[in-house]
Design a protein around this motif. Structure first.
Motif, short mmCIF file in Angstrom:
data_model
loop_
_atom_site.label_atom_id
_atom_site.label_comp_id
_atom_site.label_asym_id
_atom_site.label_seq_id
_atom_site.Cartn_x
_atom_site.Cartn_y
_atom_site.Cartn_z
N UNK A 325 43.61 0.38 76.57
CA UNK A 325 42.26 -0.12 76.82
C UNK A 325 42.24 -1.39 77.67
N UNK A 326 43.42 -1.99 77.89
CA UNK A 326 43.48 -3.17 78.75
C UNK A 326 43.58 -2.80 80.24
N UNK A 327 43.79 -1.54 80.55
CA UNK A 327 44.05 -1.12 81.93
C UNK A 327 42.74 -1.08 82.72
N UNK A 328 42.74 -1.72 83.88
CA UNK A 328 41.58 -1.71 84.78
C UNK A 328 42.01 -1.10 86.12
N UNK A 329 41.07 -0.37 86.74
CA UNK A 329 41.34 0.26 88.03
C UNK A 329 40.44 -0.32 89.11
N UNK A 330 40.99 -0.39 90.33
CA UNK A 330 40.14 -0.76 91.46
C UNK A 330 39.97 0.46 92.36
N UNK A 331 38.82 0.56 92.99
CA UNK A 331 38.51 1.67 93.90
C UNK A 331 38.59 1.24 95.36
N UNK A 332 38.66 -0.08 95.57
CA UNK A 332 38.76 -0.60 96.93
C UNK A 332 39.62 -1.86 96.91
N UNK A 333 40.55 -1.94 97.85
CA UNK A 333 41.42 -3.11 97.90
C UNK A 333 40.65 -4.36 98.30
N UNK A 334 41.09 -5.53 97.85
CA UNK A 334 40.51 -6.78 98.35
C UNK A 334 40.72 -6.91 99.86
N UNK A 335 39.87 -7.69 100.48
CA UNK A 335 39.98 -7.86 101.93
C UNK A 335 41.26 -8.59 102.33
N UNK A 336 41.74 -9.43 101.46
CA UNK A 336 42.97 -10.13 101.78
C UNK A 336 43.75 -10.43 100.51
N UNK A 337 45.07 -10.57 100.68
CA UNK A 337 45.96 -10.90 99.57
C UNK A 337 46.64 -12.23 99.86
N UNK A 338 46.91 -12.98 98.81
CA UNK A 338 47.67 -14.22 98.97
C UNK A 338 49.12 -13.91 99.36
N UNK A 339 49.69 -12.92 98.72
CA UNK A 339 51.03 -12.45 99.10
C UNK A 339 51.27 -11.09 98.47
N UNK A 340 52.30 -10.43 99.00
CA UNK A 340 52.67 -9.08 98.57
C UNK A 340 54.16 -9.06 98.29
N UNK A 341 54.57 -8.35 97.25
CA UNK A 341 56.00 -8.24 96.94
C UNK A 341 56.34 -6.80 96.60
N UNK A 342 57.54 -6.41 96.98
CA UNK A 342 58.14 -5.20 96.44
C UNK A 342 58.94 -5.59 95.20
N UNK A 343 59.01 -4.71 94.23
CA UNK A 343 59.79 -4.99 93.02
C UNK A 343 60.60 -3.76 92.67
N UNK A 344 61.94 -3.93 92.53
CA UNK A 344 62.84 -2.80 92.31
C UNK A 344 63.72 -3.04 91.10
N UNK A 345 63.79 -2.02 90.27
CA UNK A 345 64.71 -1.99 89.14
C UNK A 345 65.71 -0.88 89.41
N UNK A 346 66.95 -1.26 89.68
CA UNK A 346 67.96 -0.28 90.08
C UNK A 346 68.75 0.21 88.87
N UNK A 347 69.67 1.14 89.09
CA UNK A 347 70.48 1.71 88.03
C UNK A 347 71.94 1.70 88.47
N UNK A 348 72.83 2.11 87.58
CA UNK A 348 74.24 2.14 87.93
C UNK A 348 74.61 3.32 88.81
N UNK A 349 74.03 4.48 88.52
CA UNK A 349 74.29 5.67 89.33
C UNK A 349 73.13 6.63 89.14
N UNK A 350 73.11 7.67 89.94
CA UNK A 350 71.99 8.59 89.93
C UNK A 350 72.19 9.82 89.09
#
Length: 603
Positions: A325-350
């Motif tokens: 119930x805490x989850x909120x959705x947006x239907x349109x992106x903001x006009x601008x962002x302060x910053x953007x990041x990629x975030x990756x969680x890797x593993x030992x093998x596939x």
């Protein structure tokens, strides 16, 4: 050894000290045998709390019933011969420690001075403080007048944390991880064996549980008559309470008293009779823990911590740390962002039995955090993981940072990618998965996090992502949670970072490292990002790569002038041998329309 003073002299001495006289029924025969624990507390309270009046509640009377059986030696006969002890799970600030750890043992000594007690808390400091409280009452004029001839404290063993009496009784206090060699007791009391900060660390929890099993279980003097008492509020499903109940629930009497009843319930006494009926929502102690206070604690602590400490339910009824119930959705992106990041969680093998590689893109704008419509989630080896991160960077070339957990095969990936892509940062997580997820819970609960509407953005993976997020820590996989908390904590610890800092650096001549130098509680800085000059060249190359792959470029209006200039350069020559130039022009038209370029450029 008993001292039989007259009723009259006892009453006069009590009045002289400012304490009320003992009731008449407490002095018929040996006073120490007649005095109830509640009556004892009513008199002893003024010694430790001379200003605050004693407040009493029904749950304290219930606890007193159990403690009285332990004093008389009837606990196991009444509650079960196979029992090892009793567990009291009670909310904070409900007098559980003063009643059980301080007043109860010295009350026992009034009639059974040869009893030996061992007290264990999460820290020696807390355990010693309780020891000082007990000795303060024992040495008080009131206690000495009433029971001074029953026993005296031994001079050769009279320390803050360890003292004995003339009848060979003893009280020894220690910490959960401190030494206990050669010491034991008839009654072992574990009062707050784990503190809230330790509880979110798996290593700390397991250390406490192992210490209990390996050391303190064997410290009971006579297993057939001795009793262990655990007093604590719940802090985690596998705290000491959860640990012992999971292994041998039949050997423990469990008294769990939530601050507000989750449902209608009947609270039973030691002999099985109903001592209290609670309606759903009924408060345990309205005078001490009113609804307004509980509501404020729930908001301040977050529901996960509140449900454990106040409701004695460390796994909230409605789910895990993050609730649907805490989850909120947006239907349109903001006009601008302060910053953007990629975030990756890797593993030992596939391999099929290994964890997933999880990749996400997050942004911050106007105090909120937005998950962009991108998610990588697959079992990948080293090379495919590298390719996935490069592909993501091509789609989001203006990402200020690419966060990669500096574990598993992350270090090798970081080393290789830093040669080709700007902004790659190795993140060394601290505090454990639960600690990091719990740190983001207030952001979810306050509505500060927005996810892309799966219908608007056509995201069939959103339901799987929400399942992983909202069922953690019980989810089969925690990769989505790790990538999410990594991004949120990193952004929150660098308010004002991202592309804003990129342009600030250009204006001031600062370095890329300056913008991200602020410390974070959960993350230490890994390998540093390349210089801004290197960023410019690599940015141009990646914009062209994105165009060649037919990918749409995601950016905000403040970033777009730089991106548009690079796209225009790629669109200069349009012919059959250069289809990417046509793709670049189409991308310019799409982004111009999105950002209303003419108005933006003339404004």
């Amino acid at each position: 050894m008993s001292s039989k003073k007259s009723s009259k002299s006892g009453a006069n001495s009590s009045r002289a000290e400012g304490l009320p006289p003992l009731p008449s029924d407490a002095v018929k025969g040996p006073r120490s045998l007649q005095l109830s624990l509640k009556t004892f507390v009513e008199h002893a309270w003024k010694i430790l709390e001379p200003v605050s009046p004693l407040q009493w509640n029904w749950h304290l009377s219930l606890i007193c019933e159990y403690l009285t059986l332990i004093k008389t030696g009837d606990f196991k006969e009444t509650c079960g011969l196979e029992l090892e002890g009793i567990i009291f799970n009670v909310p904070p600030r409900t007098m559980k420690s003063l009643l059980i750890t301080v007043f109860f043992p010295i009350w026992v000594w009034t009639s059974h001075p040869s009893r030996r007690f061992m007290f264990v808390s999460y820290s020696e400091k807390l355990s010693t403080q309780h020891s000082v409280f007990r000795r303060s009452v024992i040495e008080s004029d009131w206690y000495q007048r009433e029971w001074g001839k029953v026993f005296s404290l031994s001079k050769d063993q009279n320390l803050k944390s360890h003292y004995e009496n003339s009848e060979r009784g003893a009280m020894f206090s220690t910490g959960m991880q401190a030494t206990a060699t050669g010491l034991g007791g008839d009654v072992l009391i574990f009062d707050d064996p784990l503190n809230p900060e330790q509880a979110i660390s798996q290593a700390e929890r397991e250390a406490v549980n192992l210490r209990f099993d390996a050391t303190f279980r064997s410290r009971i003097n006579n297993p057939t008559t001795g009793v262990k008492i655990i007093i604590m509020q719940r802090l985690h499903e596998l705290d000491l309470t959860g640990h012992v109940l999971a292994r041998e629930s039949q050997r423990w009497r469990h008294v769990s008293l939530p601050a507000a009843a989750e449902k209608e319930e009947q609270v039973l006494g030691p002999d099985g009779r109903i001592c209290q009926t609670r309606a759903a929502g009924e408060l345990l102690w309205p005078a001490r823990l009113p609804q307004s206070f509980l509501d404020s604690q729930r908001v301040g602590m977050g529901s996960w911590a509140f449900n454990g400490q106040y409701q004695q339910s460390p796994a909230p009824i409605e789910g895990g740390i993050i609730k649907r119930q805490w989850v909120h959705f947006y239907r349109q992106m903001p006009e601008k962002f302060d910053f953007v990041v990629q975030s990756w969680d890797c593993t030992f093998s596939g391999g099929s039995g290994n964890d997933f590689v999880a990749g996400q893109v997050w942004a911050r704008a106007a105090g909120k955090y937005y998950m962009l419509p991108y998610r990588a989630y697959d079992r990948l080896d080293f090379a495919p993981t590298m390719a996935a991160i490069k592909s993501c960077h091509a789609k989001f070339p203006q990402a200020h940072a690419i966060l990669i957990e500096d574990k598993a095969n992350g270090p090798a990936i970081i080393s290789e990618l830093q040669k080709e892509i700007p902004g790659v940062i190795g993140v060394n997580p601290e505090g454990g998965k639960l600690a990091r997820a719990q740190a983001t819970a207030p952001l979810w609960e306050s509505g500060s996090i927005e996810l892309p509407d799966p219908q608007v953005f056509d995201l069939p993976w959103m339901e799987d992502y929400l399942h992983n997020i909202c069922t953690f820590p019980k989810a089969a996989h925690d990769d989505d949670v790790d990538a999410t908390s990594q991004a949120l904590i990193w952004m929150r610890s660098r308010l004002g970072g991202g592309i804003v800092d990129f342009y600030r650096q250009q204006a001031t001549g600062g370095s890329a490292d300056d913008a991200s130098a602020r410390p974070s509680k959960f993350y230490r800085r890994g390998p540093q990002a390349p210089s801004p000059a290197h960023q410019d060249s690599v940015l141009a190359r990646n914009v062209i790569t994105a165009v060649e792959q037919g990918s749409q470029i995601h950016c905000n209006p403040k970033q777009y002038p730089t991106v548009r200039a690079l796209l225009s350069r790629a669109a200069e020559k349009v012919d059959e041998e250069n289809p990417s130039a046509l793709l670049a022009r189409n991308e310019i038209e799409r982004l111009d329309q999105m950002f209303n370029w003419k108005q933006l450029s003339t404004g």
